[in-house]
Design a protein around this motif. Structure first.
Motif, short mmCIF file in Angstrom:
data_model
loop_
_atom_site.label_atom_id
_atom_site.label_comp_id
_atom_site.label_asym_id
_atom_site.label_seq_id
_atom_site.Cartn_x
_atom_site.Cartn_y
_atom_site.Cartn_z
N TYR A 16 0.83 -1.21 0.00
CA TYR A 16 0.00 0.00 0.00
C TYR A 16 0.87 1.26 0.00
CZ TYR A 16 -4.10 -2.90 0.82
OH TYR A 16 -5.09 -3.83 0.69
N SER A 17 1.98 1.22 0.71
CA SER A 17 2.89 2.37 0.72
C SER A 17 3.48 2.59 -0.67
CB SER A 17 4.01 2.17 1.74
OG SER A 17 3.48 2.14 3.05
N GLU A 18 3.87 1.51 -1.34
CA GLU A 18 4.41 1.62 -2.70
C GLU A 18 3.35 2.16 -3.66
OE1 GLU A 18 5.82 -2.30 -3.67
OE2 GLU A 18 7.47 -2.18 -2.22
N ALA A 19 2.13 1.71 -3.49
CA ALA A 19 1.05 2.18 -4.36
C ALA A 19 0.80 3.68 -4.15
CB ALA A 19 -0.23 1.39 -4.08
N LEU A 20 0.86 4.11 -2.90
CA LEU A 20 0.68 5.54 -2.62
C LEU A 20 1.80 6.37 -3.22
CD1 LEU A 20 -0.63 5.27 1.02
CD2 LEU A 20 -1.81 6.41 -0.87
N GLU A 21 3.02 5.88 -3.13
CA GLU A 21 4.15 6.61 -3.70
C GLU A 21 4.06 6.69 -5.22
OE1 GLU A 21 7.93 5.09 -2.36
OE2 GLU A 21 7.24 5.06 -0.28
N ALA A 22 3.54 5.64 -5.84
CA ALA A 22 3.49 5.57 -7.30
C ALA A 22 2.28 6.27 -7.92
CB ALA A 22 3.51 4.11 -7.76
N SER A 23 1.24 6.46 -7.12
CA SER A 23 0.01 7.02 -7.69
C SER A 23 0.02 8.54 -7.63
CB SER A 23 -1.21 6.47 -6.96
OG SER A 23 -1.21 6.86 -5.61
N PRO A 24 -0.54 9.17 -8.65
CA PRO A 24 -0.64 10.64 -8.64
C PRO A 24 -1.61 11.10 -7.55
CG PRO A 24 -1.69 9.72 -10.60
CD PRO A 24 -1.08 8.58 -9.87
N ASP A 25 -1.40 12.31 -7.07
CA ASP A 25 -2.22 12.84 -5.99
C ASP A 25 -3.70 12.88 -6.31
OD1 ASP A 25 -0.02 13.16 -4.37
OD2 ASP A 25 0.23 15.29 -4.84
N ASP A 26 -4.05 13.00 -7.58
CA ASP A 26 -5.45 13.09 -7.96
C ASP A 26 -6.08 11.73 -8.30
OD1 ASP A 26 -4.05 12.74 -10.32
OD2 ASP A 26 -5.18 14.25 -11.44
N ASP A 28 -8.09 8.55 -7.75
CA ASP A 28 -9.20 8.26 -6.85
C ASP A 28 -8.94 7.06 -5.94
OD1 ASP A 28 -11.83 9.06 -6.02
OD2 ASP A 28 -12.57 7.22 -6.96
N GLY A 29 -8.10 6.15 -6.36
CA GLY A 29 -7.81 4.95 -5.57
C GLY A 29 -6.98 5.20 -4.32
N ARG A 30 -6.39 6.38 -4.21
CA ARG A 30 -5.55 6.68 -3.04
C ARG A 30 -6.32 6.54 -1.73
NH1 ARG A 30 -0.65 9.04 -3.64
NH2 ARG A 30 -0.87 10.27 -1.74
N LYS A 31 -7.60 6.89 -1.74
CA LYS A 31 -8.38 6.79 -0.50
C LYS A 31 -8.48 5.34 -0.04
CE LYS A 31 -12.59 7.19 -3.19
NZ LYS A 31 -13.64 8.09 -3.58
N ALA A 32 -8.59 4.41 -0.99
CA ALA A 32 -8.63 2.98 -0.63
C ALA A 32 -7.27 2.52 -0.11
CB ALA A 32 -9.05 2.15 -1.83
N TYR A 33 -6.19 3.00 -0.72
CA TYR A 33 -4.86 2.63 -0.23
C TYR A 33 -4.67 3.10 1.22
CZ TYR A 33 -3.70 2.01 -5.21
OH TYR A 33 -3.66 1.63 -6.53
N PHE A 34 -5.06 4.34 1.51
CA PHE A 34 -4.94 4.85 2.88
C PHE A 34 -5.83 4.05 3.82
CE2 PHE A 34 -3.38 9.01 1.09
CZ PHE A 34 -2.19 9.04 1.78
N SER A 35 -7.05 3.78 3.41
CA SER A 35 -7.99 3.06 4.26
C SER A 35 -7.51 1.64 4.54
CB SER A 35 -9.37 3.03 3.58
OG SER A 35 -10.29 2.33 4.36
N ASN A 36 -7.05 0.96 3.52
CA ASN A 36 -6.56 -0.41 3.69
C ASN A 36 -5.29 -0.46 4.52
OD1 ASN A 36 -8.71 -1.33 2.20
ND2 ASN A 36 -7.56 -1.52 0.31
N ARG A 37 -4.42 0.52 4.31
CA ARG A 37 -3.20 0.57 5.12
C ARG A 37 -3.54 0.86 6.57
NH1 ARG A 37 1.85 4.44 3.58
NH2 ARG A 37 0.53 5.99 4.58
#
Length: 67
Positions: A16-26, A28-37
């Motif tokens: 999840y940390s790698e996905a957050l680093e790789a994904s652009p700030d905009d 939409d999936g970032r909220k799921a990465y944060f929630s799952n982490r």
């Protein structure tokens, strides 16, 4: 907690940390990465990190189901 469970949570946290680093700030999936982490942190009793990730998910979407 069993060591295998701990290892799986650690692996999930890393992914999840790698996905957050790789994904652009905009992205939409970032909220799921944060929630799952956050859920991984909760299972490992890392409450401060859990709250931080929940807060980040809610900043992106205040209707997100965090945990």
């Amino acid at each position: 907690m069993f060591s295998m469970e701990v290892q799986k949570y650690e692996e999930a946290l890393q992914k999840y940390s790698e996905a957050l680093e790789a994904s652009p700030d905009d992205y939409d999936g970032r909220k799921a990465y944060f929630s799952n982490r956050a859920a991984c942190h909760l299972h490992q009793e890392r409450y401060k990190e859990c709250v931080t990730d929940c807060s980040n998910a809610l900043k992106l979407d205040n209707n997100v189901c965090v945990i």
